[in-house]
Design a protein around this motif. Sequence first.
Motif, mmCIF file in Angstrom:
data_model
loop_
_atom_site.group_PDB
_atom_site.id
_atom_site.type_symbol
_atom_site.label_atom_id
_atom_site.label_comp_id
_atom_site.label_asym_id
_atom_site.label_seq_id
_atom_site.Cartn_x
_atom_site.Cartn_y
_atom_site.Cartn_z
ATOM 1 N N LEU A 1 0.794 -1.226 -0.034
ATOM 2 C CA LEU A 1 0.007 0.082 0.080
ATOM 3 C C LEU A 1 0.743 1.260 -0.068
ATOM 4 C CD1 LEU A 1 -2.788 -1.097 2.592
ATOM 5 C CD2 LEU A 1 -2.896 -0.914 0.096
ATOM 6 N N PRO A 2 0.396 2.355 -0.760
ATOM 7 C CA PRO A 2 1.180 3.630 -0.861
ATOM 8 C C PRO A 2 1.102 4.258 0.800
ATOM 9 C CG PRO A 2 -0.930 3.847 -1.887
ATOM 10 C CD PRO A 2 -0.846 2.392 -1.329
ATOM 11 N N PRO A 3 2.082 5.123 1.007
ATOM 12 C CA PRO A 3 2.264 5.695 2.420
ATOM 13 C C PRO A 3 0.860 6.474 2.553
ATOM 14 C CG PRO A 3 3.708 6.447 0.990
ATOM 15 C CD PRO A 3 3.227 5.356 0.244
ATOM 16 N N LEU A 4 0.635 6.782 3.735
ATOM 17 C CA LEU A 4 -0.495 7.686 4.062
ATOM 18 C C LEU A 4 0.083 8.991 4.197
ATOM 19 C CD1 LEU A 4 -2.839 5.765 6.372
ATOM 20 C CD2 LEU A 4 -3.290 6.071 4.114
ATOM 21 N N ASP A 5 0.429 9.759 3.196
ATOM 22 C CA ASP A 5 0.938 10.924 3.252
ATOM 23 C C ASP A 5 -0.177 12.035 3.468
ATOM 24 O OD1 ASP A 5 -0.174 10.796 0.809
ATOM 25 O OD2 ASP A 5 1.627 11.649 -0.173
ATOM 26 N N TRP A 6 0.134 13.443 3.399
ATOM 27 C CA TRP A 6 -1.053 14.424 3.821
ATOM 28 C C TRP A 6 -2.044 14.566 2.579
ATOM 29 C CZ3 TRP A 6 -2.210 18.184 0.297
ATOM 30 C CH2 TRP A 6 -1.143 18.479 -0.840
ATOM 31 N N ALA A 7 -1.793 14.251 1.360
ATOM 32 C CA ALA A 7 -2.579 14.380 0.200
ATOM 33 C C ALA A 7 -3.603 13.107 0.228
ATOM 34 C CB ALA A 7 -1.896 14.187 -1.138
ATOM 35 N N THR A 8 -2.999 11.999 0.727
ATOM 36 C CA THR A 8 -3.983 10.710 1.005
ATOM 37 C C THR A 8 -5.090 10.978 2.130
ATOM 38 O OG1 THR A 8 -2.222 9.299 -0.062
ATOM 39 C CG2 THR A 8 -3.946 8.248 1.174
#
Length: 87
Positions: free
Chosen positions: A3-10
């Motif tokens: 899974l992609p990281p949970l960055d601010w945009a996500t």
Amino acid sequence: MALPPLDWATLVGFVGMIMIVSAYGYLTAKDSPDPFILHGTNLVGATLLAVSLLVHTNLPSLVLEAIWISVAIWGLTKAIMARRQSK
């Protein structure tokens, strides 16, 4: 597949998604939903999702959010005009 990281945009996208789904739930639950709550929530939710999609680009989804924003603005405009006519 990781899974992609949970960055601010996500995270912003998740908040937008929750708002849009909540607006739909509100529409379904209420006999006479307040158009300002319904369309305002959709507008903010779609805008947040669009911000997320500008960072993590998915062109079809970004176009969908642009349409969703337009529909929400149309709904808010209709609600404002109806309120003015009723006064």
